[in-house]
Design a protein around this motif. Sequence first.
Motif, short mmCIF file in Angstrom:
data_model
loop_
_atom_site.label_atom_id
_atom_site.label_comp_id
_atom_site.label_asym_id
_atom_site.label_seq_id
_atom_site.Cartn_x
_atom_site.Cartn_y
_atom_site.Cartn_z
N HIS A 258 0.87 -1.14 -0.03
CA HIS A 258 -0.14 0.05 0.05
C HIS A 258 0.80 1.15 -0.02
CE1 HIS A 258 -3.50 -2.43 1.99
NE2 HIS A 258 -3.40 -2.82 0.74
N ALA A 259 2.13 1.08 0.65
CA ALA A 259 2.86 2.24 0.46
C ALA A 259 3.32 2.65 -0.61
CB ALA A 259 4.07 2.05 1.55
N PHE A 260 3.76 1.48 -1.47
CA PHE A 260 4.15 1.57 -2.98
C PHE A 260 3.30 2.17 -3.62
CE2 PHE A 260 4.37 -0.75 -6.78
CZ PHE A 260 5.42 -0.31 -7.80
N MET A 261 1.90 1.70 -3.45
CA MET A 261 0.93 2.33 -4.31
C MET A 261 0.54 3.56 -4.07
SD MET A 261 -1.57 -1.25 -3.74
CE MET A 261 -2.96 -0.51 -4.69
N ALA A 262 0.77 4.28 -2.65
CA ALA A 262 0.70 5.59 -2.36
C ALA A 262 1.71 6.40 -2.79
CB ALA A 262 0.59 5.59 -1.05
N ASP A 263 2.76 6.02 -3.46
CA ASP A 263 4.00 6.68 -3.76
C ASP A 263 3.57 7.42 -4.97
OD1 ASP A 263 6.36 7.79 -4.51
OD2 ASP A 263 7.33 5.78 -4.78
N PRO A 264 3.69 8.98 -4.88
CA PRO A 264 3.32 9.68 -6.25
C PRO A 264 3.99 9.38 -7.28
CG PRO A 264 3.41 11.00 -4.24
CD PRO A 264 3.93 9.78 -3.71
N ALA A 412 -6.95 2.21 -0.63
CA ALA A 412 -6.09 2.02 0.25
C ALA A 412 -4.62 2.61 -0.21
CB ALA A 412 -5.62 0.52 0.09
N ALA A 413 -4.59 2.89 -1.65
CA ALA A 413 -3.41 3.48 -2.10
C ALA A 413 -3.18 5.06 -1.68
CB ALA A 413 -3.14 3.35 -3.59
N THR A 414 -4.47 5.80 -1.23
CA THR A 414 -4.29 6.97 -1.17
C THR A 414 -4.04 7.40 0.46
OG1 THR A 414 -6.71 7.13 -0.81
CG2 THR A 414 -5.94 7.36 -2.96
N VAL A 415 -4.20 6.51 1.14
CA VAL A 415 -3.74 6.55 2.58
C VAL A 415 -2.60 7.27 2.86
CG1 VAL A 415 -3.68 5.18 5.01
CG2 VAL A 415 -5.27 4.69 3.23
N SER A 416 -2.50 8.65 3.61
CA SER A 416 -1.47 9.19 3.66
C SER A 416 -0.67 8.72 4.85
CB SER A 416 -2.01 10.74 3.89
OG SER A 416 -2.41 10.64 5.23
N VAL A 417 0.62 8.89 4.97
CA VAL A 417 1.62 8.44 5.84
C VAL A 417 0.97 8.89 7.26
CG1 VAL A 417 3.67 8.87 7.06
CG2 VAL A 417 3.53 8.63 4.53
#
Length: 498
Positions: A258-264, A412-417
């Motif tokens: 999910h962190a990878f998917m959220a990486d801009p 799930a990919a848009t969940v921020s840090v």
Amino acid sequence: MTVPEFIPFKAEAPQPLLRAIPAGAPYPVAALGPLQGAVQAVRGIALAPVAIPAQSALAVASLGVQGFANVETLGGPRALSLYCLTIAASGERKSACFGPLLDAVRDHEREAAVAQRDDMQSWQNAHALWKGERDRILSEAKKGKGEKRTAAQADLAALGGEPAAPPSPDRVVTEPTFEGLTRLYATGQPSLGIFSDEGGQFLGGHAMNSDNRQKTLTALNDLWQGNPIRRTRAGDGAYTLYGRRLAVHLMAQPGVAHAFMADPLAADSGFLARFLICEPPSAIGTRLHRLMTPDSGALGAFGNRLREILDTPMPMDADTRELQPRILPLSDGARSLLIEFHDTIETLQAPGGDLAHITGTASKAAEQAARIAGVLTLWQDLQAAEVLPQDMANAITLAQFYLSEAARLAEAATVSVEIERAEKLRKWLLESWGEPEIAQAEVVQSGPYALRDVKAAKPALALLEQCGWIVRLNKGTVVRGSARKDAWRIKRGVGNVV
């Protein structure tokens, strides 16, 4: 001692920080066609979610056939390389699913390594003779002028270039750097796979750190497209490697994925959109030994077919090892199905449409379907004349599934840090912190490791306050013997489960 001000709690439950992701559709295993038997066999042995061996089989099949052809798509010929990302928690038996489907690749590598050792001895002898003769010619040339130098040039031309070392037999790597992958392409096989049942090691490793991420993503994007690898570096010089192919299957735990998917950068570069992504529901708790079913021969048939493909020489230039794949055309029926699928997906990407939030992935869905259809076609027959409608129909079913997974997992990919940190703090407060109040200083001193810094703790506390999990106390309220500037009362007993 100052008595803390009484603040009545609201009757309603706090708001959840993370909304539950809805369950996905069942994996359409029947659409795997010739790969279905092996996938079902692995599932029967491992009792894992069927999507895990399904992703593995697709990626391994892609590795096998990608060197032989480019498939016709609506945008022109494209490589048969597939990039797969499977999201599964620890304990989902990822290795047990991957191993049996990779056995034939490992056996091929082992046998090729034995042959390479013999070839290496012959090459060393040939290279020593070549170098000795070259040194003799150059030595003679230094002693004379005119005719002798002209004769030396002719002798060097007749001697020819330096004998090439036998290529590395490796077909699969786990967590390469861009430089390492390039070197392997230069000295080894032109068709490779990055396969790992611990994909977090690659996604979080050296190749993907802040210094290397951009060049790694660019290189892997180019390989998916079938573009050449261009390398420029002081000391190594500049060179270009044409005709290389790469298949990828990474299995990663949800947090890493999910962190990878959220990486801009992964999203904006188009890297993420090139992946076939799925996160199957967990099978943990249902894997009863009495439910296991033995393999009836499907795995053996899969391994035999894979060995046949791996033992077939790939079309390539003998000197540069540049692949020279043919074009695999679509039959009229297959092309009609692909056009209909493309146009349906295109309309759903319009503003307000069901796929408007994942246009990057949706815009590649038709091409992904063509690639999958090409893989299924060549798996059955490397000499197939065209992609038939049935294979295209199966590929479209699979592409639709992956598109639905991408749409489902987009949230799930848009969940921020910040939200992830706040969720860690919420769980820690409810499960590990026994006091009724919490001060910011106590979070920094004793809280989750990622929050032991004011810059990290402050926004996490603010988000918990906003969502109703904690209620701010007046400035100066004494908590555990100290007047606190920032302190909160923890809301317990009401809706504590997200």
